[in-house]
Design an enzyme around this catalytic site. Structure first.
Site, mmCIF file in Angstrom:
data_model
loop_
_atom_site.group_PDB
_atom_site.id
_atom_site.type_symbol
_atom_site.label_atom_id
_atom_site.label_comp_id
_atom_site.label_asym_id
_atom_site.label_seq_id
_atom_site.Cartn_x
_atom_site.Cartn_y
_atom_site.Cartn_z
ATOM 1 N N SER A 189 14.617 11.811 6.200
ATOM 2 C CA SER A 189 13.969 10.684 6.880
ATOM 3 C C SER A 189 13.614 9.562 5.912
ATOM 4 O O SER A 189 12.774 8.710 6.217
ATOM 5 C CB SER A 189 12.690 11.155 7.587
ATOM 6 O OG SER A 189 11.764 11.702 6.663
ATOM 7 N N ARG A 244 -1.097 6.989 -2.616
ATOM 8 C CA ARG A 244 -0.698 6.302 -3.842
ATOM 9 C C ARG A 244 -0.650 4.790 -3.698
ATOM 10 O O ARG A 244 -0.921 4.072 -4.648
ATOM 11 C CB ARG A 244 0.696 6.782 -4.284
ATOM 12 C CG ARG A 244 0.824 8.258 -4.517
ATOM 13 C CD ARG A 244 2.191 8.644 -5.046
ATOM 14 N NE ARG A 244 3.295 8.206 -4.197
ATOM 15 C CZ ARG A 244 3.683 8.837 -3.093
ATOM 16 N NH1 ARG A 244 3.038 9.928 -2.692
ATOM 17 N NH2 ARG A 244 4.696 8.391 -2.375
ATOM 18 N N CYS A 296 -30.419 7.626 8.242
ATOM 19 C CA CYS A 296 -30.633 9.074 8.317
ATOM 20 C C CYS A 296 -32.117 9.408 8.228
ATOM 21 O O CYS A 296 -32.905 8.698 7.606
ATOM 22 C CB CYS A 296 -29.845 9.785 7.230
ATOM 23 S SG CYS A 296 -30.323 9.345 5.550
ATOM 24 N N LEU A 303 2.975 13.504 -0.233
ATOM 25 C CA LEU A 303 1.987 13.362 0.831
ATOM 26 C C LEU A 303 0.565 13.141 0.313
ATOM 27 O O LEU A 303 -0.394 13.599 0.917
ATOM 28 C CB LEU A 303 2.015 14.557 1.789
ATOM 29 C CG LEU A 303 3.160 14.567 2.810
ATOM 30 C CD1 LEU A 303 3.036 15.770 3.735
ATOM 31 C CD2 LEU A 303 3.192 13.277 3.616
ATOM 32 N N SER A 341 4.744 29.274 8.436
ATOM 33 C CA SER A 341 4.451 30.576 9.046
ATOM 34 C C SER A 341 4.991 31.744 8.239
ATOM 35 O O SER A 341 4.381 32.811 8.177
ATOM 36 C CB SER A 341 4.992 30.626 10.480
ATOM 37 O OG SER A 341 6.399 30.450 10.480
ATOM 38 N N GLU A 361 -28.115 1.836 2.766
ATOM 39 C CA GLU A 361 -29.419 1.177 2.770
ATOM 40 C C GLU A 361 -30.038 1.156 1.375
ATOM 41 O O GLU A 361 -30.610 0.147 0.944
ATOM 42 C CB GLU A 361 -30.361 1.900 3.746
ATOM 43 C CG GLU A 361 -29.879 1.887 5.186
ATOM 44 C CD GLU A 361 -29.025 3.090 5.557
ATOM 45 O OE1 GLU A 361 -29.051 3.485 6.732
ATOM 46 O OE2 GLU A 361 -28.340 3.640 4.667
#
Length: 367
Positions: A180, A219, A85, A216, A234, A59
């Site tokens: 993969s 880009r 807000c 990850l 873990s 706004e």
């Protein structure tokens, strides 16, 4: 009071939603909001979208553009994708700015679920004599979709979890050795980066890090805010040379509370184990505490299955490549459903991307 024109309201709100999309990868963790501002004659004189955290909201950006155009907005109308807000956070309340500008009408796509607002912005506008009209349900749904994690966090008390997968026609996610790269083509991979850009956290497993050594990060599409990369490991096996640890962006290593060692070269978090795996519910609780709205899971078959089996996945983005692999790694689903059982998933979109197809599905519990 201004006369309502439903078709014009729809057009201006759709324009405001397009503006709001420009805040993806910019305003996080603030919601993505767009605003279109017209003067008393109905002429559009200002447009804006939310800026980076601490910067102006949509706004205020629209009012600034109107001022730079030497336009008078008194008696005019604002179309906004989220309730203005009503609290003083890093910036003053937007509803006060609209009131001070002398607007006669504000059209709101949807209310703000944040407890400090949640109807207070609309109430303050109306108390000041501003006519406030709400958008029809289909526009409200689009506005919620754009900020689906923001709504999830404030209405359900946890982030929105989106699971991204790429498979062959016979359901393989990787070769038997875990590789993969690449099941899908460049168009699908670019689209995948756009989904990464929407999230505040990208979650993967140590298996994917060891097999593919991915970065990850975002880009393939422009972004000013890199998501937090979260590695579930873990036993804390990650190498300090893993590409995922390289900038830009931060990394959080999540390990078991009883891990023998904790790497000093990366920020880490210990979580309890459940059935031999890191407790994913505790993970989401921790990400919630970090003000994460949308979680993007991009992992191998085991972790992807875990998110599905625990019922924590709200949405699936599935890329299907037109190829057969034969022997390969498939998801080891531990809670399969019989064909006689109604599916808990519904397809909300299917789109061709180069040679591949992207299918988006949402879980019934997330609706």
């Amino acid at each position: 009071m201004p006369v309502r024109d439903p078709e014009l309201d729809r057009q201006r709100l759709l324009e405001a939603l397009t503006l709001a999309e420009q805040a993806i990868g910019l305003s996080d963790p603030n919601p993505r909001v767009g605003c279109v501002l017209a003067d008393a004659s109905g002429q559009v004189v200002g447009r804006g979208h939310t800026q980076a955290v601490g910067g102006p909201h949509a706004e205020v950006m629209a009012l600034r553009e109107a001022t730079s155009n030497c336009a008078l907005v008194k008696g005019g109308t604002a179309w906004v994708t989220l309730e203005p807000c009503a609290h003083h956070g890093r910036t003053p309340p937007c509803c006060d700015a609209l009131i001070a500008a002398g607007l006669s009408r504000v059209v709101v796509a949807t209310t703000d679920p944040y407890p400090a607002v949640n109807g207070a912005g609309i109430a303050r506008l109306r108390a000041a004599g501003v006519q406030v009209d709400m958008a029809p349900d289909d526009i409200a749904l689009l506005a919620r979709e754009l900020n689906i994690g923001f709504f999830s966090r404030h209405e359900r008390g946890r982030p929105w979890v989106r699971l991204k997968m790429a498979t062959t026609l016979d359901g393989c996610m990787a070769e038997l050795n875990g590789n993969s790269r690449w099941i899908t083509g460049p168009e699908a991979r670019t689209d995948g980066h756009a989904w990464r850009q929407r999230a505040q956290a990208i979650v993967t497993g140590i298996g994917t890090v060891l097999a593919d050594d991915p970065r990850l990060d975002v880009r393939e599409v422009p972004t000013q805010v890199q998501p937090l990369r979260v590695v579930l490991d873990s036993q804390a096996r990650i190498s300090k040379d893993a590409r995922i640890l390289a900038p830009p962006g931060e990394v959080l290593l999540v390990h078991g509370e009883s891990s023998v060692r904790t790497p000093k070269f990366v920020k880490s978090l210990g979580l309890p184990m459940r059935d031999g795996q890191l407790d994913l519910r505790q993970l989401l609780a921790s990400l919630y505490a970090l003000n994460i709205h949308e979680v993007h899971v991009e992992a191998g078959p085991t972790l992807s299955s875990a998110f599905l089996d625990t019922g924590l996945t709200d949405e699936c983005v599935l890329y299907v490549a037109p190829r057969f692999m034969g022997d390969g790694l498939r998801m080891p689903i531990n809670s399969p459903a019989a064909l006689s059982t109604p599916s808990a998933w519904r397809v909300i979109q299917a789109q061709r991307l180069g040679p591949d197809v992207r299918i988006r599905m949402q879980h019934a519990s997330a609706s």
